[in-house]
Design an enzyme around this catalytic site. Structure first.
Site, PDB file in Angstrom:
ATOM      1  N   THR A  59      34.402  18.543 -24.753  1.00 44.27           N
ATOM      2  CA  THR A  59      34.236  17.543 -23.562  1.00 44.27           C
ATOM      3  C   THR A  59      33.837  16.229 -24.220  1.00 44.27           C
ATOM      4  O   THR A  59      33.870  15.150 -23.230  1.00 44.27           O
ATOM      5  CB  THR A  59      32.847  17.959 -22.562  1.00 44.27           C
ATOM      6  N   SER A 112      27.790  11.605 -31.355  1.00 45.04           N
ATOM      7  CA  SER A 112      26.621  11.429 -30.558  1.00 45.04           C
ATOM      8  C   SER A 112      25.400  12.037 -31.157  1.00 45.04           C
ATOM      9  O   SER A 112      25.000  11.437 -32.044  1.00 45.04           O
ATOM     10  CB  SER A 112      27.124  12.482 -29.194  1.00 45.04           C
ATOM     11  N   HIS A 113      24.546  12.896 -30.588  1.00 41.90           N
ATOM     12  CA  HIS A 113      23.286  13.198 -31.036  1.00 41.90           C
ATOM     13  C   HIS A 113      23.273  14.121 -32.219  1.00 41.90           C
ATOM     14  O   HIS A 113      22.317  14.566 -32.688  1.00 41.90           O
ATOM     15  CB  HIS A 113      22.694  13.921 -29.866  1.00 41.90           C
ATOM     16  N   LYS A 133      36.744  10.118 -30.367  1.00 40.70           N
ATOM     17  CA  LYS A 133      37.389  10.391 -28.748  1.00 40.70           C
ATOM     18  C   LYS A 133      38.201   9.003 -28.459  1.00 40.70           C
ATOM     19  O   LYS A 133      37.876   8.137 -29.184  1.00 40.70           O
ATOM     20  CB  LYS A 133      36.351  10.941 -27.957  1.00 40.70           C
ATOM     21  N   ASP A 136      20.021   8.024 -28.428  1.00 40.47           N
ATOM     22  CA  ASP A 136      20.694   8.922 -29.290  1.00 40.47           C
ATOM     23  C   ASP A 136      21.465   8.335 -30.305  1.00 40.47           C
ATOM     24  O   ASP A 136      21.681   7.011 -30.408  1.00 40.47           O
ATOM     25  CB  ASP A 136      21.329  10.112 -28.675  1.00 40.47           C
ATOM     26  N   ASP A 194      24.748   7.565 -30.674  1.00 43.05           N
ATOM     27  CA  ASP A 194      25.774   6.801 -30.440  1.00 43.05           C
ATOM     28  C   ASP A 194      25.073   5.748 -29.051  1.00 43.05           C
ATOM     29  O   ASP A 194      25.879   4.869 -28.465  1.00 43.05           O
ATOM     30  CB  ASP A 194      27.106   7.260 -29.979  1.00 43.05           C
ATOM     31  N   ASP A 213      24.102   6.553 -26.008  1.00 45.06           N
ATOM     32  CA  ASP A 213      24.348   6.643 -24.810  1.00 45.06           C
ATOM     33  C   ASP A 213      23.510   7.614 -24.044  1.00 45.06           C
ATOM     34  O   ASP A 213      23.380   7.592 -22.664  1.00 45.06           O
ATOM     35  CB  ASP A 213      25.854   7.295 -24.383  1.00 45.06           C
ATOM     36  N   ARG A 214      22.638   8.107 -24.621  1.00 43.62           N
ATOM     37  CA  ARG A 214      21.600   8.970 -24.059  1.00 43.62           C
ATOM     38  C   ARG A 214      20.348   8.361 -24.152  1.00 43.62           C
ATOM     39  O   ARG A 214      20.042   7.111 -24.760  1.00 43.62           O
ATOM     40  CB  ARG A 214      21.490  10.393 -24.753  1.00 43.62           C
ATOM     41  N   THR A 270      29.901  19.932 -16.145  1.00 40.40           N
ATOM     42  CA  THR A 270      29.111  19.189 -17.232  1.00 40.40           C
ATOM     43  C   THR A 270      30.001  18.320 -18.188  1.00 40.40           C
ATOM     44  O   THR A 270      31.347  18.566 -18.318  1.00 40.40           O
ATOM     45  CB  THR A 270      28.569  20.003 -18.224  1.00 40.40           C
ATOM     46  N   GLU A 276      23.069  13.231 -15.924  1.00 44.73           N
ATOM     47  CA  GLU A 276      23.058  14.615 -16.433  1.00 44.73           C
ATOM     48  C   GLU A 276      21.856  14.865 -16.877  1.00 44.73           C
ATOM     49  O   GLU A 276      21.000  14.151 -17.379  1.00 44.73           O
ATOM     50  CB  GLU A 276      24.143  14.924 -17.473  1.00 44.73           C
ATOM     51  N   GLU A 277      21.668  16.394 -16.966  1.00 45.75           N
ATOM     52  CA  GLU A 277      20.269  16.891 -17.386  1.00 45.75           C
ATOM     53  C   GLU A 277      20.100  16.504 -18.878  1.00 45.75           C
ATOM     54  O   GLU A 277      18.753  16.712 -19.327  1.00 45.75           O
ATOM     55  CB  GLU A 277      19.959  18.357 -17.151  1.00 45.75           C
ATOM     56  N   LYS A 299      27.672   6.999 -20.332  1.00 46.25           N
ATOM     57  CA  LYS A 299      26.239   7.028 -19.877  1.00 46.25           C
ATOM     58  C   LYS A 299      25.809   5.895 -20.641  1.00 46.25           C
ATOM     59  O   LYS A 299      26.455   5.404 -21.738  1.00 46.25           O
ATOM     60  CB  LYS A 299      25.516   8.377 -20.222  1.00 46.25           C
TER      61      LYS A 299
HETATM   62  C1  G1P Z   1      26.286  18.186 -24.071  1.00 48.91           C
HETATM   63  C2  G1P Z   1      25.551  18.270 -22.642  1.00 48.91           C
HETATM   64  C3  G1P Z   1      26.362  17.405 -21.729  1.00 48.91           C
HETATM   65  C4  G1P Z   1      26.880  16.193 -22.274  1.00 48.91           C
HETATM   66  C5  G1P Z   1      27.672  16.272 -23.660  1.00 48.91           C
HETATM   67  C6  G1P Z   1      27.810  14.873 -24.175  1.00 48.91           C
HETATM   68  O1  G1P Z   1      27.454  19.026 -23.856  1.00 48.91           O
HETATM   69  O2  G1P Z   1      25.146  19.473 -22.371  1.00 48.91           O
HETATM   70  O3  G1P Z   1      25.727  17.105 -20.579  1.00 48.91           O
HETATM   71  O4  G1P Z   1      27.829  15.378 -21.365  1.00 48.91           O
HETATM   72  O5  G1P Z   1      26.770  17.121 -24.374  1.00 48.91           O
HETATM   73  O6  G1P Z   1      26.916  14.149 -24.418  1.00 48.91           O
HETATM   74  P1  G1P Z   1      27.504  20.538 -24.106  1.00 48.91           P
HETATM   75  O7  G1P Z   1      27.099  20.524 -25.297  1.00 48.91           O
HETATM   76  O8  G1P Z   1      26.579  21.340 -23.173  1.00 48.91           O
HETATM   77  O9  G1P Z   1      28.769  21.138 -23.605  1.00 48.91           O
HETATM   78 ZN    ZN Z   2      25.699  10.375 -27.343  1.00 52.91          ZN
END
Ligand code: G1P
Ligand code: ZN
Length: 543
Positions: free
Chosen positions: A18, A113-114, A126, A277, A279, A281-282, A344, A363-364, A376
């Site tokens: 994703t 990301s994180h 990406k 986080d 990058d 975005d969170r 998601t 998103e959560e 985000k």
């Molecule tokens: C996780 C989060 C999702 C977010 C994605 C990218 O993905 O659950 O909400 O968009 O990171 O930051 P997942 O590992 O659950 O597929």
């Molecule tokens: Zn991120």
């Protein structure tokens, strides 16, 4: 400095999840691994004559090497110009902002990301399209298909470009412009928020602690909060991006940002805490002795959006990912605006934002954003909150409690079971799918089940269908449990179990979430057999 065509052998594991292609650094640093992916991408993209590409990353280990590789390959592809952040740095929302502000044809984001960084950590890449958002599935699928066939790499043998000095240079006739990573992003924030009101709030003694977690958010938060808005020096902590994030896990949740939580629960705590986080975005927002759930945060922003200059005209609609709590649905209903439920992943918001069907989304998983970019945006969310505090004179806690009083509290938690063997995780999901037809109408572990399905989403803008997006079990009282496998992990599989229960009774709003959700935990265990199948007694992380 000629352009070279070099032979290569395809890798078969370059299917983007994703959030793009994410792997261990040890995988990415194999000969031609990054190159093959970039070549597959460039093979799929149209002719680049006259086009501009944006390149930047979160500064993690391998970022600089990757930027140089991409610059040489972009020159061979024939781009007219590449805009690259100084030091190879651009936060993910800043890439989106720069693409949109400059009319670039797209951008490459280098980040996991994180996920942890460093030589033993993760790396990622990406592609974002001209609207500033992640490429849609038809592009990423085409890149994956191409990555299995790629036999030739096209690159230049030019030397590395200096990434640390602002200004222009060239490779094979392609201009490389090293830009200040913050300027365009800060311009955008200035247009959206009431900087004067925020400045006055800081001048009145308001105290914020922003934990940048040694990640890319640091330079942005420092420049904007301390540099421009008058927050005292030291407001932004862990502000210098490090290649390994100081060995920490740059994921802003109460578990990984425990130091921030400790400060907000200490005597003499600041008024507000925030973190972003890897990058940037969170975001996580914390009040004084009060943790805000991301789902509630989205709902609060939606409820008060009109108080913020950029959203004065009101919201076209809102969107949330399916597992995100329904708090924002309740706010949307009271505002009389549509609320969309998407799978998601941020990319599903793009079409809705482009078509002006929604203005805010979230998103959560600590992601919140709006139509200002197509990612985000961590610092944006924090500025939104501070703007609300400045114009309402209320505290973080007061705004959330107001939400609960008006709409009831969506008691919520996510339980993650990490690094499960993939076959076990698949067995577990298959077991759930096998029960979908028989669960509705039954009572399991004391829970009366109203419906059970595997979430499928039809994009209201382009009609595309995304199926198998997560198992939902809904109870007669409106509670629900959602199961899905992570698409972003790099070790085995991660099972995510999302638990939600609505509590209208205001006298019960201080219930401990984990206790209040116990009946749903039992239901989840009974239907999914998590303990038996994974051998794990408890989740690895609960947020
Ligand atoms: C996780 C989060 C999702 C977010 C994605 C990218 O993905 O659950 O909400 O968009 O990171 O930051 P997942 O590992 O659950 O597929
Ligand atoms: Zn991120």
């Amino acid at each position: 400095m000629p352009i070279l065509t070099l032979p290569t052998t395809p890798f078969t594991d370059q299917k983007p999840g994703t959030s793009g292609l994410r792997k261990k650094v040890s995988v990415f640093s194999q000969k031609n691994y990054l190159e093959n992916f970039v070549q597959a991408l460039f093979d799929v993209l149209p002719d680049a004559t006259g086009l501009t590409l944006v390149v930047g990353g979160d500064g993690r280990f391998y970022n600089r090497v990757a930027v140089q590789t991409i610059l040489r390959m972009a020159a061979a592809k024939g781009y007219a110009r590449v805009l690259v952040g100084q030091g190879g740095i651009l936060s993910t929302p800043a890439v989106s902002a720069v693409i949109r502000a400059t009319g670039a044809s797209g951008g490459i984001v280098l980040s996991a990301s994180h996920n942890p960084g460093g030589p033993d950590g993760d790396f990622g890449i990406k592609y974002n399209i001209a609207n500033g958002g992640p490429a849609p599935e038809k592009v990423t699928d085409a890149v994956f298909a191409r990555s299995r066939e790629v036999r030739e790499l096209r690159t230049s043998d030019a030397a590395d470009i200096s990434l640390d000095v602002l200004g222009s240079s060239s490779i094979e006739g392609m201009e490389v412009l090293v830009i200040d990573p913050v300027v365009q992003y800060a311009d955008l924030m200035r247009k959206l928020f009431d900087f004067d009101a925020i400045r006055a709030l800081f001048a009145s003694g308001f105290r914020l602690r922003f934990d940048a977690m040694h990640a890319v958010g640091g330079p942005y938060a420092k420049a904007i909060l301390e540099g421009e808005l008058g927050a005292p020096a030291g407001t932004v902590v862990n502000a210098v991006p490090l290649e390994d994030f100081g060995g920490l896990h740059p994921d802003p949740n109460p578990v990984n940002a425990e130091d921030l939580i400790a400060h907000l629960f200490a005597d003499n705590a600041p008024d507000m805490g925030a973190a972003s986080d890897g990058d940037a975005d969170r975001n996580m927002v914390v009040g004084r002795r009060f943790v805000v759930s991301p789902s509630d945060s989205l709902a609060v922003l939606a409820a008060h959006a009109k108080l913020v200059p950029g959203y004065r005209a009101g919201l076209a609609g809102v969107a949330r990912s399916m597992p995100t709590s329904t708090a924002v649905d309740r706010v949307a209903a009271s505002l009389g605006i549509p609320c969309f439920e998407t799978p998601t992943g941020w990319k599903f918001f793009g079409n809705l934002l482009d078509a002006d069907r929604v203005t805010l989304c979230g998103e959560e998983s600590y992601g919140t954003g709006s139509s200002h970019v197509r990612e985000k945006d961590g610092l944006w969310a924090v500025l939104f909150w501070i703007n609300l505090l400045a114009v309402t004179g209320k505290s973080v806690e007061a705004l959330v409690r107001e939400l609960w009083t008006t709409h009831g509290r969506c008691v919520y938690s996510r339980h993650d079971y990490e690094a499960i063997p993939t076959d076990k995780a698949d067995t577990l999901m298959a077991g759930l799918r096998g029960q979908l037809a028989t669960l509705p109408g039954t009572t399991v572990a004391g829970c009366a089940i109203a419906f059970a399905d595997d979430f499928s989403y039809t994009d209201p803008v382009d009609g595309s269908v995304s199926s198998k997006q997560g198992i939902r079990i809904g109870l007669k009282d409106g509670s629900r449990v959602v199961f899905r496998l992570s698409g972003t992990g790099t070790e085995g599989a991660t099972l995510r179990v999302y638990l939600e229960r609505h509590e209208p009774d205001a006298t019960r709003h201080d219930l401990d979430a984990q206790l209040a959700l116990q009946p749903l935990v039992h239901l989840a265990e009974t239907v999914a057999q998590i303990r038996t199948l994974t051998g794990m007694d408890q989740p690895s992380v609960m947020t």
